[in-house]
Enzyme design. Structure first.
Site, PDB file in Angstrom:
ATOM      1  N   THR A   1      50.021 102.628  99.382  1.00 51.21           N
ATOM      2  CA  THR A   1      49.906 100.621  99.555  1.00 51.21           C
ATOM      3  C   THR A   1      50.321 100.889 100.647  1.00 51.21           C
ATOM      4  OG1 THR A   1      52.254 100.125  98.337  1.00 51.21           O
ATOM      5  CG2 THR A   1      50.095 100.043  97.167  1.00 51.21           C
ATOM      6  N   ASP A   2      50.691 101.621 101.648  1.00 51.12           N
ATOM      7  CA  ASP A   2      50.739 101.718 102.857  1.00 51.12           C
ATOM      8  C   ASP A   2      50.305 102.551 103.538  1.00 51.12           C
ATOM      9  OD1 ASP A   2      51.935  99.918 104.600  1.00 51.12           O
ATOM     10  OD2 ASP A   2      54.004 101.261 104.899  1.00 51.12           O
ATOM     11  N   ILE A   3      48.649 103.147 103.950  1.00 51.14           N
ATOM     12  CA  ILE A   3      48.558 103.855 104.382  1.00 51.14           C
ATOM     13  C   ILE A   3      47.652 103.822 105.734  1.00 51.14           C
ATOM     14  CG2 ILE A   3      45.951 105.396 104.875  1.00 51.14           C
ATOM     15  CD1 ILE A   3      47.366 106.140 102.623  1.00 51.14           C
ATOM     16  N   LYS A   4      47.929 102.381 106.079  1.00 50.18           N
ATOM     17  CA  LYS A   4      48.104 102.286 107.560  1.00 50.18           C
ATOM     18  C   LYS A   4      49.039 102.632 108.605  1.00 50.18           C
ATOM     19  CE  LYS A   4      50.391  97.546 107.480  1.00 50.18           C
ATOM     20  NZ  LYS A   4      51.378  97.854 106.382  1.00 50.18           N
TER      21      LYS A   4
END
Length: 96
Positions: free
Chosen positions: A80-83
């Protein structure tokens, strides 16, 4: 938090930071992860330094990132934190 620990505990892939152990006290939960030795610059640091990331560099890092994401999806885990991936440390020129 404990669900995340449980998920991280079962991961085993060269492009995922290795989980070692976890423990807690009355106030906090601690997670001990792999130390990224011989750290080379993150993608963000490379970009800030040269203002350019070449196509071969992009291909090299993206392949590793995508292999890690495919591994997670195959393990039925959604990242959920690919950025923030470009800001992660790179260990011995291997994305973690």
């Amino acid at each position: 938090m404990y669900q995340e620990i449980s998920l991280h505990r079962r991961l085993n892939h060269k492009h995922e930071v290795e989980f070692h152990r976890s423990f807690h006290d009355k106030v906090s939960v601690y997670i001990v992860l792999e130390l990224c030795k011989r750290r080379v610059p993150s993608l963000m640091e490379v970009y800030k330094r040269s203002r350019v990331i070449t196509e071969p560099e992009t291909r090299y890092y993206m392949q590793q990132i995508l292999l890690a994401v495919v591994y997670l999806h195959d393990s039925e885990i959604i990242h959920t934190d690919i950025k923030n991936i470009g800001k992660q440390p790179v260990s011995m020129s291997v994305c973690k």
